[in-house]
Design a protein around this motif. Sequence first.
Motif, PDB file in Angstrom:
ATOM      1  N   UNK A  54      29.069 104.094  -8.582  1.00 29.33           N
ATOM      2  CA  UNK A  54      28.946 103.693  -9.984  1.00 29.33           C
ATOM      3  C   UNK A  54      27.566 104.019 -10.530  1.00 29.33           C
ATOM      4  N   UNK A  55      26.518 103.860  -9.720  1.00 31.25           N
ATOM      5  CA  UNK A  55      25.164 104.222 -10.159  1.00 31.25           C
ATOM      6  C   UNK A  55      25.088 105.712 -10.466  1.00 31.25           C
ATOM      7  N   UNK A  56      25.689 106.525  -9.596  1.00 34.99           N
ATOM      8  CA  UNK A  56      25.727 107.972  -9.825  1.00 34.99           C
ATOM      9  C   UNK A  56      26.478 108.280 -11.121  1.00 34.99           C
ATOM     10  N   UNK A  57      27.563 107.575 -11.356  1.00 32.51           N
ATOM     11  CA  UNK A  57      28.336 107.796 -12.571  1.00 32.51           C
ATOM     12  C   UNK A  57      27.562 107.438 -13.822  1.00 32.51           C
ATOM     13  N   UNK A  58      26.816 106.328 -13.783  1.00 33.25           N
ATOM     14  CA  UNK A  58      26.041 105.893 -14.950  1.00 33.25           C
ATOM     15  C   UNK A  58      24.939 106.905 -15.277  1.00 33.25           C
TER      16      UNK A  58
END
Length: 574
Positions: A54-58
Amino acid sequence: MKKTKLSDLKFEDLFRREPEAGRLFFNNRRALIFDAATMGVLRRQLLSTMGWELAMGVLSRFGYEHGSNDAEMLGRKFNWETDTDWLASGPFLHTLEGLVHVTPQKIEFDRGTGHFHMHGIWLNSYEAETHLKLFGLSAAGPVCWTLAGYASGYASSFFGKSLLAIETECVGKGDARCYFEIRPVEKWGPEALPYLSALQAVNVAERLRESESRFYDIALSSSDWIWEIDADGLYTYCSPGVTKILGYTPGELTGKKHFYDFFAPEEREQLKTSQLEIFSRKADFNLFVSRNLHKNGEMVILETKGVPILDRGGILLGYRGSVTDITERKRLEASLLQSEKLSAVGQLAAGVAHEINNPLGIILGFAQSVVRKIKEDDALALPLKTIEREAIRCKNLVQNLLVFSRASKSETLEELDLNTAMEGVLSLILAQAKARNVELVRELGSGLPKVNANQIQLQQVVLNLAHNAIDAMPKGGTLTIRTALPGRRPGYVELRVLDTGTGIPKDLQKRIFEPFFTTKEAGKGTGLGLSLAYEIIHKHGGAIELESEEGQGTEFTVYLPVHSAATLLAGGAA
């Protein structure tokens, strides 16, 4: 308008300072200067709170929006000599901003066929350097998330088609250099999955947030109580509906109370055990009905539904569900059931009463005729008087049966003052009360609206309730007759009959209004008094309720609609 080439872009021309206003501008847009370490702190916080995907996606989505906006802005602001100049200006901006030095190695695109292929070197990537300092070499996947996102957003906006930039090499993973490649999304294979999964995770998170927002709106507007508990049964969430149902605010329960704390004391352990058994099976439950104690001390009946909350390994984290207050529904169901019973018995009673009435009248008539003529010292005088007395008793019973079955002819309703009607019957009660060492207390409220009722039948109800109350106080006590306006039933007048007698056992209270049910000794009661009272009050459009505790006394409350409401219920009679 002069044509612009990539070589025409100069940092000095794009950068502008307004020190007196505390602002910087880059390419006519307000800019902020952050050091790489600060961006590293952001990355660390995102990873610790959201996890890798999710951090990578954000951060990829952040880079994508930045790149897309730059492509649109540069396309509007400059009249580019070639499309290649426009495409290459995005990487050049990144270089000017100090994020990374971009050296394109290959640029191929054809808007007509949709072909696009670009790759190059990222030198001195701030993301790769920061990641190495904070986390060391990455074994989990891509490192330059914002750079790849920026390249995807810029190229997609420029080309008008979904393109995806992928980091094929990175010093943050131990490679000698950082290298990127951009193609249409459909031209990539499995190597695109980490990027697509990360972006999908953001989409899911956004939908989850929207779902939570909808859930919160529903919880706020619902009259039901929406709740969550942990695996120990402690409330972790309560919607505002709990205040209407139990009288407590959400803050008084969340983190402080367990689901079983409000069960009726006499049923608490049994219901708690029953629910915990369901929890042990991680099963859904539906229509779980329980008696619960309201904050004001009243008992309410609640219907609960719940589903388990499980983690990915199937471990029970808790339950969530809803509670509906069904107190009034249960009262109406009981009232309907009682009415159906009374209707069935009433039909039988009407037929029996009519069949008995004629022969009983003949027996009573002959008995009374003979009693008037026979001498007192005659051996048959006592038996004949006994026949007369018992025949009269049977006649009264038949009259009760006729009233009970609604076959009585004296059912005229009239507008009357409840207190005046009570004064007329209290004198009859007083004599019996004194004889049984019972104090009669009158508490008649002033200024009560009039009711539409049959005075004789209403007085009969009070007499029945009062006689039962006196019988329940064999050693004396206090009988209170009270009239008032009820706080919880607007449009009604209430009549209460309270005693300090022996009380009624809980297991008998459900049957107390059933016809021919009595707790008195044989020959001392017909079992029709309370069922008759119930029928009369029900016929008046009212209600009768019972509260009793063994050893503490009994309270009957009669609710009668005020004149306007009673008129409607009586079909317009006034």
